[in-house]
Design a protein around this motif. Structure first.
Motif, PDB file in Angstrom:
ATOM      1  N   PHE A 240       0.811  -1.222   0.000  1.00  0.00           N
ATOM      2  CA  PHE A 240       0.000   0.000   0.000  1.00  0.00           C
ATOM      3  C   PHE A 240       0.845   1.273   0.000  1.00  0.00           C
ATOM      4  N   ARG A 241       2.117   1.161   0.360  1.00  0.00           N
ATOM      5  CA  ARG A 241       2.930   2.363   0.581  1.00  0.00           C
ATOM      6  C   ARG A 241       2.979   3.270  -0.638  1.00  0.00           C
ATOM      7  N   ASN A 242       3.181   2.707  -1.797  1.00  0.00           N
ATOM      8  CA  ASN A 242       3.313   3.509  -3.016  1.00  0.00           C
ATOM      9  C   ASN A 242       2.217   3.222  -4.030  1.00  0.00           C
ATOM     10  N   ALA A 243       1.114   2.636  -3.570  1.00  0.00           N
ATOM     11  CA  ALA A 243       0.018   2.297  -4.471  1.00  0.00           C
ATOM     12  C   ALA A 243      -1.085   3.351  -4.430  1.00  0.00           C
ATOM     13  N   LYS A 244      -1.917   3.343  -5.471  1.00  0.00           N
ATOM     14  CA  LYS A 244      -3.146   4.151  -5.466  1.00  0.00           C
ATOM     15  C   LYS A 244      -4.250   3.270  -4.904  1.00  0.00           C
ATOM     16  N   VAL A 245      -4.787   3.661  -3.765  1.00  0.00           N
ATOM     17  CA  VAL A 245      -5.722   2.815  -3.020  1.00  0.00           C
ATOM     18  C   VAL A 245      -7.145   3.319  -3.202  1.00  0.00           C
ATOM     19  N   LEU A 246      -8.001   2.463  -3.758  1.00  0.00           N
ATOM     20  CA  LEU A 246      -9.429   2.734  -3.890  1.00  0.00           C
ATOM     21  C   LEU A 246     -10.196   1.706  -3.074  1.00  0.00           C
ATOM     22  N   VAL A 247     -11.316   2.119  -2.512  1.00  0.00           N
ATOM     23  CA  VAL A 247     -12.119   1.236  -1.673  1.00  0.00           C
ATOM     24  C   VAL A 247     -13.583   1.376  -2.073  1.00  0.00           C
ATOM     25  N   ASP A 248     -14.419   0.429  -1.611  1.00  0.00           N
ATOM     26  CA  ASP A 248     -15.850   0.637  -1.822  1.00  0.00           C
ATOM     27  C   ASP A 248     -16.384   1.622  -0.793  1.00  0.00           C
ATOM     28  N   SER A 249     -15.979   1.460   0.460  1.00  0.00           N
ATOM     29  CA  SER A 249     -16.385   2.358   1.542  1.00  0.00           C
ATOM     30  C   SER A 249     -15.180   2.626   2.422  1.00  0.00           C
ATOM     31  N   ILE A 250     -14.793   3.887   2.555  1.00  0.00           N
ATOM     32  CA  ILE A 250     -13.643   4.226   3.399  1.00  0.00           C
ATOM     33  C   ILE A 250     -13.901   3.817   4.842  1.00  0.00           C
ATOM     34  N   VAL A 251     -15.102   4.037   5.330  1.00  0.00           N
ATOM     35  CA  VAL A 251     -15.421   3.681   6.716  1.00  0.00           C
ATOM     36  C   VAL A 251     -15.240   2.179   6.935  1.00  0.00           C
ATOM     37  N   GLN A 252     -15.836   1.366   6.079  1.00  0.00           N
ATOM     38  CA  GLN A 252     -15.758  -0.082   6.252  1.00  0.00           C
ATOM     39  C   GLN A 252     -14.347  -0.607   6.063  1.00  0.00           C
ATOM     40  N   CYS A 253     -13.686  -0.176   4.997  1.00  0.00           N
ATOM     41  CA  CYS A 253     -12.362  -0.728   4.693  1.00  0.00           C
ATOM     42  C   CYS A 253     -11.307  -0.288   5.701  1.00  0.00           C
ATOM     43  N   SER A 254     -11.490   0.889   6.287  1.00  0.00           N
ATOM     44  CA  SER A 254     -10.553   1.355   7.308  1.00  0.00           C
ATOM     45  C   SER A 254     -10.685   0.574   8.603  1.00  0.00           C
ATOM     46  N   GLU A 255     -11.858  -0.002   8.816  1.00  0.00           N
ATOM     47  CA  GLU A 255     -12.114  -0.706  10.076  1.00  0.00           C
ATOM     48  C   GLU A 255     -12.060  -2.219   9.939  1.00  0.00           C
ATOM     49  N   LYS A 256     -12.407  -2.753   8.736  1.00  0.00           N
ATOM     50  CA  LYS A 256     -12.566  -4.199   8.588  1.00  0.00           C
ATOM     51  C   LYS A 256     -11.909  -4.771   7.354  1.00  0.00           C
ATOM     52  N   GLY A 257     -11.416  -3.926   6.460  1.00  0.00           N
ATOM     53  CA  GLY A 257     -10.906  -4.411   5.190  1.00  0.00           C
ATOM     54  C   GLY A 257      -9.405  -4.614   5.190  1.00  0.00           C
TER      55      GLY A 257
END
Length: 331
Positions: A240-257
């Motif tokens: 993840f350090r130098n990648a472009k990170v996309l998520v479906d939901s920032i809230v969910q992925c920050s806590e459970k993804g």
């Protein structure tokens, strides 16, 4: 007012993968257009070890439907002890104007279909245009579903596959080559498979890093599917350090993804998450900007995906006269 019951085989005949991809795109756009109410989902771990059940709820203001899905998995004894699948799903649809239950449908197929479609949507907007080779880490049912969906949006020339189970891997090769005619190469190692990927798909129930950062080539698009609960992990957080990170939901992925792991180790900050995929689809944020970018799509799955997919199935059922109506309410 009557309630419609749709069983698994009826659901199967009411929607195509192409339709599901469209429904998932609609869901992502709606989520980033203030059209969705979606409480945090509830996940419960149950005995025996490894079993779990999740509850996901959403209200889509545009179609005026509320959906509630329950999905279970990991009940290894079900087939022998109860004559049931090891994992099941049910979706309830409610009319948001009256609160009435209008449909009960099997949800096991929908979960697999919309999760596969999510990967395909990410490939459309984040993979390199010349991407042709896929690596699949994990070769279970969802790995198959990812291929069924992604082949709708790109030409797949070859699949490199790895799984800890040789039997599962062999069946995957037979099934994919038989169904789609796409060559499947059984990889010598995870490292060898990952190093050849234009698109890397991870669909395991992993509890530790399966993919190391130095294996990932520049320009790879990663579809991270398997991590949707704390304790699960598939990727080395250094990716993840130098990648472009996309998520479906920032809230969910920050806590459970999968994204939780680099956040926890302070490899990235929350501001380091490029955005949600709905923002890319709406054109408010950029997708892939260079061929050498590593892009990651972290998907924990959202209730609004179930809502839009189930809504399409319900409307198709009404139009085609499929399913069984029953009296659920008495005036």
């Amino acid at each position: 007012m009557k309630t419609l019951l749709l069983k698994k085989e009826e659901v199967r005949g009411l929607i195509s993968m192409k339709d599901v991809i469209g429904a998932v795109e609609e869901a992502y756009k709606a989520f980033n257009s203030a059209q969705v109410e979606q409480p945090d989902y509830i996940g419960m771990h149950l005995p025996p070890p490894g079993s779990e059940i999740d509850f996901k709820l959403s209200h889509y203001k545009d179609n005026q439907l509320i959906s509630m899905k329950t999905s279970s998995g990991g009940f290894a004894d079900n087939p022998t002890a109860f004559g049931l699948p090891s994992g099941m799903g049910t979706i309830l649809l409610f009319d948001a104007r009256s609160g009435a239950l209008i449909c009960v449908m099997d949800g096991s197929l929908i979960t697999g279909l919309r999760t596969g479609a999510a990967g395909a949507v990410s490939v459309k907007v984040l993979a390199r245009k010349d991407a042709r080779r896929i690596t699949s880490i994990g070769t279970g049912n969802q790995a198959r579903m990812q291929i069924r969906a992604i082949r709708e949006v790109m030409d797949i020339e070859e699949i490199q596959a790895w799984d800890k189970s040789a039997d599962t891997l062999s069946r995957y090769k037979t099934d994919i080559e038989g169904e789609f005619g796409i060559p499947v190469v059984i990889a010598l190692s995870k490292k060898d498979a990952v190093e050849q990927a234009d698109i890397l798909i991870t669909t395991t129930r992993g509890k530790g890093s399966l993919v190391e950062a130095d294996w990932v080539r520049p320009g790879t698009h990663i579809v991270a599917i398997g991590t949707d609960q704390r304790g699960k992990q598939e990727l080395d957080p250094e990716i993840f350090r130098n990648a472009k990170v996309l998520v479906d939901s920032i809230v969910q992925c920050s806590e459970k993804g999968e994204t939780w792991h680099p956040l926890d180790r302070q490899i990235i900050t929350r501001d380091g998450i490029h955005g949600e995929i709905g923002e890319i689809l709406l054109g408010t944020k950029a997708g892939r900007e260079r061929d050498d970018e590593v892009t990651i799509f972290d998907s924990t799955g959202m209730a609004i995906q179930d809502n839009t997919t189930a809504s399409k199935i319900y409307s198709n059922a009404i139009e085609k006269g499929v399913g069984t109506f029953f009296e659920f309410f008495e005036s």
